[in-house]
Design a protein around this motif. Structure first.
Motif, PDB file in Angstrom:
ATOM      1  N   ARG A 209      24.446  -6.782  -9.837  1.00  0.00           N
ATOM      2  CA  ARG A 209      23.683  -7.759  -8.994  1.00  0.00           C
ATOM      3  C   ARG A 209      22.191  -7.905  -9.376  1.00  0.00           C
ATOM      4  N   VAL A 210      21.724  -9.083  -9.593  1.00  0.00           N
ATOM      5  CA  VAL A 210      20.418  -9.343  -9.895  1.00  0.00           C
ATOM      6  C   VAL A 210      19.467  -9.378  -8.461  1.00  0.00           C
ATOM      7  N   VAL A 211      18.521  -8.264  -8.664  1.00  0.00           N
ATOM      8  CA  VAL A 211      17.482  -8.467  -7.432  1.00  0.00           C
ATOM      9  C   VAL A 211      16.081  -8.855  -8.237  1.00  0.00           C
ATOM     10  N   TYR A 212      15.666  -9.855  -7.572  1.00  0.00           N
ATOM     11  CA  TYR A 212      14.368 -10.293  -8.113  1.00  0.00           C
ATOM     12  C   TYR A 212      13.185  -9.639  -7.887  1.00  0.00           C
ATOM     13  N   GLY A 213      12.462  -8.893  -8.611  1.00  0.00           N
ATOM     14  CA  GLY A 213      11.297  -8.163  -7.972  1.00  0.00           C
ATOM     15  C   GLY A 213       9.969  -9.174  -8.223  1.00  0.00           C
ATOM     16  N   PRO A 214       8.893  -8.530  -7.759  1.00  0.00           N
ATOM     17  CA  PRO A 214       7.812  -9.318  -7.799  1.00  0.00           C
ATOM     18  C   PRO A 214       7.109  -9.909  -8.982  1.00  0.00           C
ATOM     19  N   VAL A 215       6.364 -10.772  -8.940  1.00  0.00           N
ATOM     20  CA  VAL A 215       5.746 -11.474 -10.322  1.00  0.00           C
ATOM     21  C   VAL A 215       5.231 -10.276 -11.132  1.00  0.00           C
ATOM     22  N   ARG A 216       4.371  -9.593 -10.327  1.00  0.00           N
ATOM     23  CA  ARG A 216       3.356  -8.741 -11.059  1.00  0.00           C
ATOM     24  C   ARG A 216       4.003  -7.321 -10.990  1.00  0.00           C
ATOM     25  N   ALA A 217       3.835  -6.542 -12.220  1.00  0.00           N
ATOM     26  CA  ALA A 217       4.381  -5.237 -12.142  1.00  0.00           C
ATOM     27  C   ALA A 217       3.344  -4.293 -11.081  1.00  0.00           C
ATOM     28  N   LYS A 218       2.258  -4.655 -10.610  1.00  0.00           N
ATOM     29  CA  LYS A 218       1.674  -3.832  -9.860  1.00  0.00           C
ATOM     30  C   LYS A 218       2.017  -3.836  -8.402  1.00  0.00           C
ATOM     31  N   ASP A 219       2.912  -4.873  -8.120  1.00  0.00           N
ATOM     32  CA  ASP A 219       3.571  -5.022  -6.815  1.00  0.00           C
ATOM     33  C   ASP A 219       4.705  -3.986  -6.578  1.00  0.00           C
ATOM     34  N   ILE A 220       5.073  -3.562  -7.677  1.00  0.00           N
ATOM     35  CA  ILE A 220       6.258  -3.047  -7.758  1.00  0.00           C
ATOM     36  C   ILE A 220       6.673  -1.721  -6.760  1.00  0.00           C
ATOM     37  N   PRO A 221       5.528  -1.053  -6.655  1.00  0.00           N
ATOM     38  CA  PRO A 221       5.666   0.228  -5.636  1.00  0.00           C
ATOM     39  C   PRO A 221       5.899  -0.110  -4.244  1.00  0.00           C
ATOM     40  N   ALA A 222       5.153  -1.395  -3.788  1.00  0.00           N
ATOM     41  CA  ALA A 222       5.120  -2.028  -2.600  1.00  0.00           C
ATOM     42  C   ALA A 222       6.537  -2.743  -2.422  1.00  0.00           C
ATOM     43  N   PHE A 223       7.044  -3.269  -3.336  1.00  0.00           N
ATOM     44  CA  PHE A 223       8.201  -3.905  -3.215  1.00  0.00           C
ATOM     45  C   PHE A 223       9.438  -2.928  -3.098  1.00  0.00           C
ATOM     46  N   LEU A 224       9.403  -1.744  -3.856  1.00  0.00           N
ATOM     47  CA  LEU A 224      10.345  -0.906  -3.740  1.00  0.00           C
ATOM     48  C   LEU A 224      10.208  -0.003  -2.286  1.00  0.00           C
ATOM     49  N   GLY A 225       9.004   0.123  -1.860  1.00  0.00           N
ATOM     50  CA  GLY A 225       8.828   0.711  -0.541  1.00  0.00           C
ATOM     51  C   GLY A 225       9.210  -0.096   0.671  1.00  0.00           C
ATOM     52  N   ASN A 226       9.384  -1.452   0.291  1.00  0.00           N
ATOM     53  CA  ASN A 226       9.575  -2.413   1.444  1.00  0.00           C
ATOM     54  C   ASN A 226      10.984  -2.877   1.118  1.00  0.00           C
ATOM     55  N   ASN A 227      12.002  -1.853   0.948  1.00  0.00           N
ATOM     56  CA  ASN A 227      13.483  -1.993   0.462  1.00  0.00           C
ATOM     57  C   ASN A 227      13.581  -3.141  -0.133  1.00  0.00           C
ATOM     58  N   ARG A 228      13.144  -3.208  -1.373  1.00  0.00           N
ATOM     59  CA  ARG A 228      13.335  -4.365  -2.470  1.00  0.00           C
ATOM     60  C   ARG A 228      13.110  -5.556  -2.015  1.00  0.00           C
ATOM     61  N   LYS A 229      12.137  -5.784  -1.061  1.00  0.00           N
ATOM     62  CA  LYS A 229      11.886  -7.269  -0.428  1.00  0.00           C
ATOM     63  C   LYS A 229      10.345  -7.561  -0.986  1.00  0.00           C
ATOM     64  N   ALA A 230      10.229  -8.528  -1.618  1.00  0.00           N
ATOM     65  CA  ALA A 230       8.953  -9.231  -2.094  1.00  0.00           C
ATOM     66  C   ALA A 230       8.393 -10.238  -1.081  1.00  0.00           C
TER      67      ALA A 230
END
Lengths: 402, 72
Positions: A209-230
């Motif tokens: 399943r594809v989960v779309y991450g954030p546009v910018r790599a710098k937001d990845i830690p926050a994205f992962l910390g927020n249960n994979r929600k951008a």
């Protein structure tokens, strides 16, 4: 160009676990010794090259690899999250447009930290600048990185060009036996990859399943910390002053060659006059025209891009006319004594404006917000204007010599 | 991005709300926040921000979206 160690297969993700079992491997530290028989090493010299076992004839170990860890598909290179001096040097070169078309990492599976079967799989492109952007944001994160073969092009451009694609993602998942690497069935694709990836097809063809991450790599830690929600901000592209400025060296680099050719033509044209051709005139007037060319280039390739939102009009070509006119006026203030006659002034003015307008329009290709339909509309309107200005300018320049 | 806008009324984006199943994937992939889910249906809230990148079209599970950019 450095290639990552590729011990077993074309996907660069190691030997798929079907070869000799590896013993004595530690996932941390540097003292990894595999299947090496020191009784035959001879000379009593302790081997110093800790990566000796990973070396292969014809391959160079990538400097960004700090270790190898063992997954169920074999050894996976573990990459640094800190940039080395060599990375920074290369980044400056590439940002200047040097070696930009062949700045790649080998596609395949990598990792950061100490990932296990529950860790996330981050998908990225094999442009080294993109890869660096990703890994430096993954400090203190345990994750797998699956690098697609995008021919050394960044995620968004590759997605538009069809190399960061559903097909390539499915193929790479299978080549690397991703189902053996992780227990979950989920990959995190950068949002801008969505232009080339159809989530439903990836699911159907690979099971992931594809989960779309954030546009910018710098937001990845926050994205992962927020249960994979951008959040909304992470989902939107920006085009800040710095983001625009950083693109200008490449713009200038691409113009360099045509600019040199144009300069030769200008000097030649400037030589025509009452005595048919004059070398002193070619030099004197030629220098003035080359100066005008430089001003037009700076206006169109540096000033319009950096000051983009502050210049009136929405059409880039029109913005270029404004900045070109301003810079032509500035040039005239500085060197008015070297220009003779109204015709010469008008000629140089039209020339600078045309060059500036054209190069500004050209910059639409580097922005993250111009629609192809809009660019087409703008080109239809402004290319004729630019050509007419150039023709009149040339005529007046020759006329002004008499 | 709200401070830099390109030409108005040029995008070829078309949304067929009858086909929309309200999954919200277009709101996720759009880099310019063109869509919003309203009453269980995707709605275009900022048409002129569309840059015709095709991410929404590519990911729409019910083919409710279309975009046909020129050659640029």
């Amino acid at each position: 160009m450095k290639e990552s160690l590729d011990p077993g297969c074309s996907c660069g993700c190691d030997n798929h676990g079907n070869k000799e079992p590896v013993s004595g491997l530690q996932s941390t530290g540097v003292s990894i010794m595999l299947k090496m028989d020191y009784t035959q090493a001879g000379c009593g010299i302790e081997p110093k090259n800790t990566f000796a076992d990973y070396e292969k004839p014809g391959y160079i170990l990538s400097s960004f690899v700090e270790d190898f860890i063992l997954s169920d598909t074999g050894l996976v290179p573990k990459v640094k999250t800190k940039m080395d001096k060599s990375d920074i040097k290369a980044t400056i070169m590439v940002r200047s447009g040097i070696g930009r078309n062949n700045y790649k990492v080998a596609p395949g599976l990598y990792c950061v930290g100490n990932p296990d079967k529950t860790s996330e799989v981050m998908i990225t492109a094999n442009f080294k600048l993109t890869f660096d952007h990703l890994r430096r944001e993954l400090e203190n994160i345990n994750a797998w990185i699956l690098v697609l073969d995008t021919r050394g092009v960044n995620v968004w451009c590759a997605a538009g060009k069809g190399t960061f694609s559903t097909k390539e993602l499915v193929k790479r998942i299978k080549l690397c036996s991703l189902e053996k690497v992780v227990d979950h069935k989920r990959v995190i694709v950068p949002q801008l990859g969505a232009t080339g990836v159809a989530a439903k097809t990836v699911k159907r063809e690979s099971g992931f399943r594809v989960v779309y991450g954030p546009v910018r790599a710098k937001d990845i830690p926050a994205f992962l910390g927020n249960n994979r929600k951008a959040d909304k901000k992470m989902r939107m592209v920006t085009f800040t002053f710095i983001e625009r400025l950083i693109l200008t060296p490449v713009e200038l680099n691409t113009i360099l060659k045509p600019a040199l050719i144009t300069s030769v033509v200008l000097i030649f044209l400037s030589g025509f006059g009452p005595g048919i051709f004059s070398f002193s005139s070619a030099f004197g007037r030629g220098m003035v025209s080359v100066l005008a060319l430089i001003v037009g280039i700076i206006s169109g390739a540096v000033i319009t891009p950096t000051l983009l939102p502050y210049i009136p009009f929405k059409e880039f070509a029109a913005k270029g006319i404004i900045s070109g006119a301003v810079f032509a006026a500035l040039l005239f203030l500085l060197i008015s004594s070297a220009i003779y006659g109204v015709a010469a002034f008008i000629s140089l003015f039209l020339f600078i404006v045309a060059i500036s307008s054209y190069l500004s329009m050209n910059f639409t290709g580097a922005t993250p917000f111009t629609s192809p339909s809009g660019v087409e509309k703008e080109m239809k309107r402004f290319i004729p204007v630019q050509v007419i200005a150039l023709v009149i300018s040339t005529g007046l320049w020759i006329y002004s010599a008499f | 991005m709200e401070d830099i806008r390109y030409l108005d009324d040029v995008s070829s984006l078309v949304l067929n709300q009858d086909k929309c199943i309200g999954c919200g994937l277009c709101t996720e992939v759009c880099p310019h926040n063109v869509f919003e889910l309203r009453q269980g249906k995707s709605t275009i809230i900022d048409f002129n921000a569309c840059m015709e990148c095709g991410a929404c079209v590519n990911n729409c599970p019910s083919n409710a979206l279309e975009v046909s950019p020129g050659v640029g």
